[in-house]
Design a protein around this motif. Structure first.
Motif, PDB file in Angstrom:
ATOM      1  N   ALA A 100      45.773  41.995  41.096  1.00 10.07           N
ATOM      2  CA  ALA A 100      44.796  41.049  41.375  1.00 10.07           C
ATOM      3  C   ALA A 100      45.114  39.626  40.708  1.00 10.07           C
ATOM      4  O   ALA A 100      44.947  38.355  41.157  1.00 10.07           O
ATOM      5  CB  ALA A 100      43.460  41.449  40.874  1.00 10.07           C
ATOM      6  N   LYS A 101      45.698  39.737  39.580  1.00  7.33           N
ATOM      7  CA  LYS A 101      46.343  38.552  38.655  1.00  7.33           C
ATOM      8  C   LYS A 101      47.154  37.757  39.575  1.00  7.33           C
ATOM      9  O   LYS A 101      46.824  36.361  39.619  1.00  7.33           O
ATOM     10  CB  LYS A 101      46.852  38.913  37.532  1.00  7.33           C
ATOM     11  CG  LYS A 101      46.916  38.330  36.209  1.00  7.33           C
ATOM     12  CD  LYS A 101      47.721  38.733  35.185  1.00  7.33           C
ATOM     13  CE  LYS A 101      47.212  38.407  33.896  1.00  7.33           C
ATOM     14  NZ  LYS A 101      47.801  38.916  32.809  1.00  7.33           N
ATOM     15  N   ASN A 171      33.281  36.994  38.975  1.00  9.84           N
ATOM     16  CA  ASN A 171      33.764  37.776  38.625  1.00  9.84           C
ATOM     17  C   ASN A 171      32.508  38.764  38.015  1.00  9.84           C
ATOM     18  O   ASN A 171      31.888  38.833  37.089  1.00  9.84           O
ATOM     19  CB  ASN A 171      34.750  37.943  37.328  1.00  9.84           C
ATOM     20  CG  ASN A 171      35.300  39.122  36.680  1.00  9.84           C
ATOM     21  OD1 ASN A 171      35.576  39.476  35.521  1.00  9.84           O
ATOM     22  ND2 ASN A 171      35.639  40.148  37.616  1.00  9.84           N
ATOM     23  N   ASN A 175      34.415  40.675  33.312  1.00  8.21           N
ATOM     24  CA  ASN A 175      35.173  40.815  32.102  1.00  8.21           C
ATOM     25  C   ASN A 175      35.097  39.631  31.261  1.00  8.21           C
ATOM     26  O   ASN A 175      35.407  38.408  31.876  1.00  8.21           O
ATOM     27  CB  ASN A 175      36.771  41.005  32.518  1.00  8.21           C
ATOM     28  CG  ASN A 175      37.692  41.067  31.359  1.00  8.21           C
ATOM     29  OD1 ASN A 175      37.219  40.897  30.100  1.00  8.21           O
ATOM     30  ND2 ASN A 175      38.976  41.249  31.801  1.00  8.21           N
ATOM     31  N   ASP A 204      36.203  37.726  42.467  1.00 11.52           N
ATOM     32  CA  ASP A 204      37.176  38.916  41.702  1.00 11.52           C
ATOM     33  C   ASP A 204      36.492  39.867  41.550  1.00 11.52           C
ATOM     34  O   ASP A 204      35.611  39.916  40.643  1.00 11.52           O
ATOM     35  CB  ASP A 204      37.533  38.135  40.357  1.00 11.52           C
ATOM     36  CG  ASP A 204      38.601  38.853  39.588  1.00 11.52           C
ATOM     37  OD1 ASP A 204      38.664  40.089  39.954  1.00 11.52           O
ATOM     38  OD2 ASP A 204      39.275  38.429  38.377  1.00 11.52           O
ATOM     39  N   TYR A 207      36.484  45.160  39.230  1.00 10.83           N
ATOM     40  CA  TYR A 207      35.809  46.458  38.584  1.00 10.83           C
ATOM     41  C   TYR A 207      34.755  46.848  39.411  1.00 10.83           C
ATOM     42  O   TYR A 207      33.777  47.398  39.014  1.00 10.83           O
ATOM     43  CB  TYR A 207      35.148  45.747  37.330  1.00 10.83           C
ATOM     44  CG  TYR A 207      36.181  45.131  36.196  1.00 10.83           C
ATOM     45  CD1 TYR A 207      36.934  46.215  35.399  1.00 10.83           C
ATOM     46  CD2 TYR A 207      36.456  43.730  35.946  1.00 10.83           C
ATOM     47  CE1 TYR A 207      38.010  45.760  34.614  1.00 10.83           C
ATOM     48  CE2 TYR A 207      37.479  43.499  35.029  1.00 10.83           C
ATOM     49  CZ  TYR A 207      38.021  44.345  34.411  1.00 10.83           C
ATOM     50  OH  TYR A 207      39.172  43.980  33.390  1.00 10.83           O
ATOM     51  N   SER A 238      44.290  48.632  40.274  1.00  9.32           N
ATOM     52  CA  SER A 238      44.570  48.904  38.696  1.00  9.32           C
ATOM     53  C   SER A 238      43.505  49.537  37.942  1.00  9.32           C
ATOM     54  O   SER A 238      43.778  50.691  37.450  1.00  9.32           O
ATOM     55  CB  SER A 238      44.631  47.446  38.083  1.00  9.32           C
ATOM     56  OG  SER A 238      45.930  46.831  38.283  1.00  9.32           O
ATOM     57  N   LYS A 239      42.169  49.107  38.073  1.00  6.12           N
ATOM     58  CA  LYS A 239      41.027  49.487  37.094  1.00  6.12           C
ATOM     59  C   LYS A 239      40.629  50.953  37.824  1.00  6.12           C
ATOM     60  O   LYS A 239      40.312  51.922  37.181  1.00  6.12           O
ATOM     61  CB  LYS A 239      40.017  48.484  36.980  1.00  6.12           C
ATOM     62  CG  LYS A 239      40.636  47.219  36.760  1.00  6.12           C
ATOM     63  CD  LYS A 239      41.263  47.038  35.198  1.00  6.12           C
ATOM     64  CE  LYS A 239      41.576  45.677  35.300  1.00  6.12           C
ATOM     65  NZ  LYS A 239      42.237  45.467  33.990  1.00  6.12           N
ATOM     66  N   ARG A 247      51.032  47.606  39.539  1.00  5.10           N
ATOM     67  CA  ARG A 247      50.989  46.238  39.769  1.00  5.10           C
ATOM     68  C   ARG A 247      50.735  46.003  41.411  1.00  5.10           C
ATOM     69  O   ARG A 247      51.562  45.740  42.080  1.00  5.10           O
ATOM     70  CB  ARG A 247      52.303  45.512  39.719  1.00  5.10           C
ATOM     71  CG  ARG A 247      52.404  45.356  38.029  1.00  5.10           C
ATOM     72  CD  ARG A 247      51.452  45.384  37.029  1.00  5.10           C
ATOM     73  NE  ARG A 247      50.975  44.122  37.201  1.00  5.10           N
ATOM     74  CZ  ARG A 247      49.605  43.762  37.157  1.00  5.10           C
ATOM     75  NH1 ARG A 247      48.966  44.886  37.144  1.00  5.10           N
ATOM     76  NH2 ARG A 247      49.284  42.667  37.226  1.00  5.10           N
TER      77      ARG A 247
HETATM   78  N1  PMP Z   1      40.490  40.080  37.014  1.00  7.38           N
HETATM   79  C1  PMP Z   1      39.992  40.618  36.000  1.00  7.38           C
HETATM   80  C2  PMP Z   1      38.570  39.905  35.505  1.00  7.38           C
HETATM   81  C3  PMP Z   1      40.397  41.121  35.244  1.00  7.38           C
HETATM   82  O1  PMP Z   1      40.022  41.854  33.968  1.00  7.38           O
HETATM   83  C4  PMP Z   1      41.887  41.734  35.531  1.00  7.38           C
HETATM   84  C5  PMP Z   1      42.728  42.694  34.370  1.00  7.38           C
HETATM   85  N2  PMP Z   1      43.963  42.395  34.481  1.00  7.38           N
HETATM   86  C6  PMP Z   1      42.509  41.332  36.574  1.00  7.38           C
HETATM   87  C7  PMP Z   1      41.977  40.306  37.554  1.00  7.38           C
HETATM   88  C8  PMP Z   1      43.825  41.607  36.937  1.00  7.38           C
HETATM   89  O2  PMP Z   1      44.202  42.838  37.288  1.00  7.38           O
HETATM   90  P1  PMP Z   1      45.406  43.712  37.970  1.00  7.38           P
HETATM   91  O3  PMP Z   1      46.361  42.333  38.002  1.00  7.38           O
HETATM   92  O4  PMP Z   1      45.964  44.566  37.177  1.00  7.38           O
HETATM   93  O5  PMP Z   1      45.015  43.787  39.347  1.00  7.38           O
END
Ligand code: PMP
Ligand code: GLU
Length: 401
Positions: A100-101, A171, A175, A204, A207, A238-239, A247
């Protein structure tokens, strides 16, 4: 003239990564450190997902793929949005990237000009302001308060929006606060956004599956369908599926934006790993029955950590509704003296003190643009969490007023 770009001078390294790296280097020196600084489930990736990856290798899926991701994965993502969120996207409106990043980053690079503003509620994830700066924009923090459960209020949003605003980044679950926006919370923000037709929403939802108790997940494109033409919904495996290292993230939204994000990706990373894409396909289409088990485990850990931390004099936290973080206020401890004679002046000092004295890695609130807090990730074993909280309690007790 140095080698570094002037843009980089304003960009800070990720504090979640920095604290985790420091913990790893202390461990390599033989110190015992419990790492609660990085949001990463301790569960193994489920075996059916791992098998899909080894099957992909055996089948020779080891070559470049389409920039936006393999077609079956994009179909599976569109199906996930239909099934779980009531959102309709064609596969062309879906793009897959390195977490997602990277999708958030691609979206910002694809849309921001010098001087474009991006607003987001704080406390926020460490990477939002820095990514905005890297993409040439200006981050605008909108402070939220513990008394409001860290939920952005419509009046505060309205006051932050202006002619240069390109995005509102949201978000939920959040987080670092664990706040979950209800449908009503989102509807109230949508009302404001209707008065600002040029402002887009970056939702975003990483979660999404980690929501506890009475709280229910909601997402802007579904709550306000009339705004869907200016919402990008970002999510990933990811989560939810314990796949942080694979990734794979995905996003869906208006075609023009998604195409531009693919151009950014096609000129940078090309795409995420072909094997990981097949694993993500299995994650989204295979057995989902472990998701409630993960959720139940996280909820029990949340309750444990909230109880233990609130039992420590000088620390206090609310019970978060989602994600796997506790955001605890430590401002009552600032100004106290460590046994070494060093004064704990900031949350960073306190986090470093916990690393040294308690052997526990946490992230200071300042990394999330909220001074006077620490963030603890409770995505670790119950045993580690108990040890960590008791070591934090012992370290706090050694602080002199
Ligand atoms: N958005 C938030 C709020 C996150 O905490 C994270 C955790 N790294 C991400 C996006 C990205 O996650 P990832 O790149 O592992 O999918
Ligand atoms: N999102 C997680 C965290 O905040 C993982 C680390 C990161 O990418 O920042 O801890």
């Amino acid at each position: 003239m140095g080698i570094l770009s002037s843009k980089l001078a304003a960009v800070k390294p990720s504090q979640t990564k920095a604290m985790t790296a420091l913990a790893a280097s202390l461990r390599a020196e033989g110190r015992s450190i419990i790492t609660l600084s990085q949001g990463e489930p301790d569960f193994d990736t489920p075996p059916n997902i791992c098998k899909a990856a080894t099957d992909a290798i055996a089948a020779g899926h080891t070559k470049y793929t389409a920039v936006a991701g393999i077609a079956p994965l994009r179909e599976a993502v569109a199906d996930k949005f239909r099934r779980e969120n009531g959102l309709t996207f064609s596969a062309d409106q879906v793009t897959v990237g390195c977490g997602a990043k990277q999708l958030l980053f691609n979206a910002l690079v694809a849309s921001l000009d010098e001087g474009s503003e991006v607003v987001f509620p704080t406390p926020c994830w460490v990477s939002y302001p820095e990514m905005v700066k890297l993409a040439g924009g200006t981050p605008i923090a909108i402070e939220t308060h513990v008394a409001d459960g860290f939920i952005l209020k419509p009046e505060a949003l309205r006051a932050a929006l202006g002619p240069r605003t390109k995005w509102l980044m949201l978000n939920s679950p959040s987080n670092p606060t664990g706040a979950v926006y209800s449908r009503a919370d989102l509807a109230a923000l949508a009302d404001v956004l209707r008065d600002f037709p040029d402002v887009w929403v970056l939702s975003d939802d990483i979660y999404e599956h980690l929501v506890y108790g009475e709280a229910a997940f909601a997402t802007m494109a579904e709550v306000a369908p009339d705004l869907a033409g200016r919402v990008l919904t970002v999510n990933g495996v990811s989560k939810s599926y314990a796949m942080t290292g694979w990734r794979v993230g995905y996003a869906a939204g208006p075609l023009e934006l998604v195409k531009a994000m693919n151009t950014v990706q096609g000129q940078s990373t090309s795409h995420t790993c072909s094997i990981a894409q097949y694993a993500a396909l299995e994650a989204l289409t295979g057995d989902q029955s472990f998701l409630p088990d993960f959720r139940t485990a996280f909820r029990a850990r949340r309750d444990l950590v909230v109880d233990l931390l609130n039992g420590i004099d000088g620390l206090s936290c609310r019970t978060p509704d989602g994600a796997f973080y506790v955001f605890a206020a430590c401002d009552a401890l600032l100004g106290r003296m460590a046994p070494s004679g060093r004064r704990i002046a900031t949350d960073m000092d306190f986090a470093m003190y916990l690393m040294e004295e308690a052997g526990v890695a946490v992230v200071p609130g300042s990394g999330f643009l909220a001074d006077g807090f620490i963030r603890i990730s409770y995505a670790s074993s119950e045993e580690d969490l108990r040890h960590a909280c008791s070591a934090i309690g012992a370290a706090v007790a050694k602080l002199a007023a």
